[in-house]
Design a protein around this motif. Structure first.
Motif, PDB file in Angstrom:
ATOM      1  N   ARG A   1      90.421  18.397   2.298  1.00 39.30           N
ATOM      2  CA  ARG A   1      90.235  19.784   3.471  1.00 39.30           C
ATOM      3  C   ARG A   1      89.285  20.791   3.520  1.00 39.30           C
ATOM      4  N   CYS A   2      88.969  21.225   2.813  1.00 38.34           N
ATOM      5  CA  CYS A   2      88.306  22.177   2.346  1.00 38.34           C
ATOM      6  C   CYS A   2      86.183  21.493   2.285  1.00 38.34           C
ATOM      7  N   GLY A   3      86.202  20.391   3.359  1.00 38.44           N
ATOM      8  CA  GLY A   3      84.808  19.788   3.117  1.00 38.44           C
ATOM      9  C   GLY A   3      84.476  19.586   1.874  1.00 38.44           C
ATOM     10  N   ARG A   4      85.355  18.696   0.507  1.00 40.27           N
ATOM     11  CA  ARG A   4      85.266  19.063  -0.718  1.00 40.27           C
ATOM     12  C   ARG A   4      85.154  17.303  -1.438  1.00 40.27           C
ATOM     13  N   GLN A   5      84.518  16.861  -0.377  1.00 38.09           N
ATOM     14  CA  GLN A   5      85.135  14.831  -0.936  1.00 38.09           C
ATOM     15  C   GLN A   5      84.938  14.274  -2.253  1.00 38.09           C
ATOM     16  N   SER A   6      83.665  15.152  -2.349  1.00 35.76           N
ATOM     17  CA  SER A   6      82.814  14.127  -3.288  1.00 35.76           C
ATOM     18  C   SER A   6      84.185  14.956  -4.760  1.00 35.76           C
ATOM     19  N   GLU A   7      84.055  16.200  -5.120  1.00 32.32           N
ATOM     20  CA  GLU A   7      85.403  17.045  -5.800  1.00 32.32           C
ATOM     21  C   GLU A   7      86.654  16.285  -5.704  1.00 32.32           C
ATOM     22  N   ALA A   8      86.998  15.905  -4.688  1.00 32.05           N
ATOM     23  CA  ALA A   8      88.178  15.536  -4.627  1.00 32.05           C
ATOM     24  C   ALA A   8      88.789  13.704  -4.944  1.00 32.05           C
ATOM     25  N   ILE A   9      86.975  13.693  -4.822  1.00 37.78           N
ATOM     26  CA  ILE A   9      87.033  11.452  -5.612  1.00 37.78           C
ATOM     27  C   ILE A   9      86.934  12.098  -7.036  1.00 37.78           C
ATOM     28  N   ASP A  10      86.613  12.852  -7.095  1.00 34.06           N
ATOM     29  CA  ASP A  10      85.881  12.910  -8.744  1.00 34.06           C
ATOM     30  C   ASP A  10      87.329  13.414  -9.921  1.00 34.06           C
ATOM     31  N   ILE A  11      88.227  14.153  -9.216  1.00 30.67           N
ATOM     32  CA  ILE A  11      89.494  14.810 -10.019  1.00 30.67           C
ATOM     33  C   ILE A  11      89.988  13.454  -9.717  1.00 30.67           C
ATOM     34  N   PHE A  12      90.319  12.097  -8.285  1.00 25.52           N
ATOM     35  CA  PHE A  12      91.238  11.437  -9.112  1.00 25.52           C
ATOM     36  C   PHE A  12      90.567  10.814 -10.215  1.00 25.52           C
ATOM     37  N   HIS A  13      88.716  10.113 -10.041  1.00 19.46           N
ATOM     38  CA  HIS A  13      88.949   9.792 -11.332  1.00 19.46           C
ATOM     39  C   HIS A  13      88.603  10.030 -13.342  1.00 19.46           C
ATOM     40  N   ARG A  14      89.083  11.252 -12.933  1.00 17.40           N
ATOM     41  CA  ARG A  14      89.171  12.259 -13.593  1.00 17.40           C
ATOM     42  C   ARG A  14      90.949  12.192 -14.770  1.00 17.40           C
ATOM     43  N   THR A  15      91.249  11.657 -13.643  1.00 22.04           N
ATOM     44  CA  THR A  15      93.434  12.157 -13.894  1.00 22.04           C
ATOM     45  C   THR A  15      92.916  10.705 -14.048  1.00 22.04           C
ATOM     46  N   ARG A  16      92.604   9.629 -14.038  1.00 23.10           N
ATOM     47  CA  ARG A  16      93.252   7.739 -13.391  1.00 23.10           C
ATOM     48  C   ARG A  16      92.469   7.531 -15.425  1.00 23.10           C
ATOM     49  N   LYS A  17      91.046   9.050 -16.161  1.00 26.16           N
ATOM     50  CA  LYS A  17      91.004   8.551 -16.857  1.00 26.16           C
ATOM     51  C   LYS A  17      91.781   9.343 -18.343  1.00 26.16           C
ATOM     52  N   TRP A  18      92.377  10.019 -17.655  1.00 23.70           N
ATOM     53  CA  TRP A  18      93.319  11.568 -19.187  1.00 23.70           C
ATOM     54  C   TRP A  18      94.166  10.420 -18.985  1.00 23.70           C
ATOM     55  N   LEU A  19      95.136   9.367 -17.951  1.00 31.67           N
ATOM     56  CA  LEU A  19      96.458   8.710 -17.973  1.00 31.67           C
ATOM     57  C   LEU A  19      95.943   7.755 -18.877  1.00 31.67           C
ATOM     58  N   ASP A  20      94.790   6.610 -18.556  1.00 31.52           N
ATOM     59  CA  ASP A  20      94.711   5.611 -19.748  1.00 31.52           C
ATOM     60  C   ASP A  20      94.980   5.851 -21.081  1.00 31.52           C
ATOM     61  N   GLU A  21      93.533   7.280 -21.337  1.00 28.26           N
ATOM     62  CA  GLU A  21      93.162   7.633 -23.080  1.00 28.26           C
ATOM     63  C   GLU A  21      94.439   8.159 -23.504  1.00 28.26           C
ATOM     64  N   GLU A  22      95.615   9.169 -22.835  1.00 28.75           N
ATOM     65  CA  GLU A  22      96.291   9.572 -23.403  1.00 28.75           C
ATOM     66  C   GLU A  22      97.612   9.209 -23.331  1.00 28.75           C
ATOM     67  N   LEU A  23      98.211   8.217 -22.635  1.00 30.77           N
ATOM     68  CA  LEU A  23      99.154   8.185 -21.764  1.00 30.77           C
ATOM     69  C   LEU A  23      99.370   5.912 -21.798  1.00 30.77           C
ATOM     70  N   GLY A  24      98.178   6.044 -21.621  1.00 31.21           N
ATOM     71  CA  GLY A  24      98.452   4.261 -21.738  1.00 31.21           C
ATOM     72  C   GLY A  24      98.693   3.575 -20.278  1.00 31.21           C
ATOM     73  N   LEU A  25      98.473   4.741 -19.393  1.00 31.01           N
ATOM     74  CA  LEU A  25      99.275   4.276 -18.264  1.00 31.01           C
ATOM     75  C   LEU A  25      97.873   4.686 -17.036  1.00 31.01           C
ATOM     76  N   LYS A  26      98.258   3.768 -15.322  1.00 30.40           N
ATOM     77  CA  LYS A  26      97.380   3.911 -14.671  1.00 30.40           C
ATOM     78  C   LYS A  26      97.758   4.577 -13.349  1.00 30.40           C
ATOM     79  N   PRO A  27      97.648   5.488 -12.398  1.00 34.75           N
ATOM     80  CA  PRO A  27      97.468   6.399 -11.266  1.00 34.75           C
ATOM     81  C   PRO A  27      99.021   5.641 -10.709  1.00 34.75           C
ATOM     82  N   SER A  28      99.622   6.274 -10.304  1.00 38.49           N
ATOM     83  CA  SER A  28     100.723   6.454  -9.190  1.00 38.49           C
ATOM     84  C   SER A  28      99.905   5.804  -8.014  1.00 38.49           C
TER      85      SER A  28
END
Length: 256
Positions: A212-239
């Motif tokens: 909503r602040c016009g920072r679409q690429s940063e928003a997409i990056d947050i998703f990929h960082r979260t997905r990576k953390w969930l996979d590496e730390e918990l062995g889970l996929k994003p909801s």
């Protein structure tokens, strides 16, 4: 009752009467008062108090030790002026003790009631929800039951309250997003996500705020960082919900 007291457990234990607040120095007295305050107006059994105070290594005569600590607690409360001569604050009832105060005397009860009310208003009345949730969170002075959480019951309550505090923060941010304050919450969400990377709702909210602040690429990056953390730390996929938010951002969905 002649004296109305307030018990604060959202941080170090404090007791007050609306004019002043004080702490109790003796840890066992703090634990006993907390156990009673968590069940206002209800009997807390001797055995529960003994287990919380002495655990798996009880004293030879724990009942006498318990009575001695109750006597010390009553004396400490009287010295601070929190005991009414005509009606004691700590009552002996049946097979236990009772703190003779209403639920409203406990800050945790007031926090939960206000946070629940605020959460219910997020969708329709976000500004009112925001104010209520801020007020509820302002009651916190540190981790819940900070100086009494060694025993199993107090530790469990502390963990539950901490979880409810995080939920209230999520609800507050949701209200702010609903109120058009996306730019205001970005910095806070980045801090919260760094502190609690396992909470996908913070990730989702940060993605939406950035978008909503016009920072679409940063928003997409947050998703990929979260997905990576969930996979590496918990062995889970994003909801599914987080993945749907990601897809909506990619497609620049007008509903965002």
């Amino acid at each position: 009752m002649g004296i109305f007291v307030y018990i604060s457990i959202l941080g170090p234990l404090l007791i007050g009467d609306g004019q002043r607040t004080v702490g109790l120095r003796a840890k066992k007295i703090r634990v006993m008062l907390t156990m009673l305050a968590l069940n206002p107006g209800q009997v807390v059994a001797f055995d529960e108090l003994i287990d919380e105070l002495w655990g798996e290594v009880p004293l030879k005569n724990t009942r006498n030790a318990l009575q001695a600590n109750v006597k010390r607690m009553r004396k400490a409360l009287a010295e601070f002026g929190f005991e009414d001569p005509d009606q004691t604050l700590i009552r002996t009832v049946d097979n236990g003790y009772m703190l003779d105060v209403p639920e409203e005397a406990l800050d945790a009860h007031r926090f939960l009631r206000m946070a629940e009310k605020g959460a219910g208003l997020v969708g329709g009345r976000p500004y009112e929800a925001r104010d209520l949730l801020r007020q509820s969170l302002s009651m916190w002075r540190g981790p819940a039951l900070l100086d009494v959480s060694d025993g199993p019951r107090c530790r469990a309550v502390a963990l539950r309250l901490d979880e409810q505090r995080k939920t209230a923060r999520e609800d507050l941010i949701e209200a702010q997003l609903q109120a058009g304050e996306a730019g205001v919450v970005v910095a806070e969400l980045k801090q919260l996500l760094a502190q609690y990377p396992e909470r996908e709702r913070f990730s989702e909210q940060l993605m939406i705020a950035l978008y909503r602040c016009g920072r679409q690429s940063e928003a997409i990056d947050i998703f990929h960082r979260t997905r990576k953390w969930l996979d590496e730390e918990l062995g889970l996929k994003p909801s599914r919900r987080l993945h749907s938010t990601y897809q909506a951002i990619l497609m620049q969905d007008p509903s965002l």
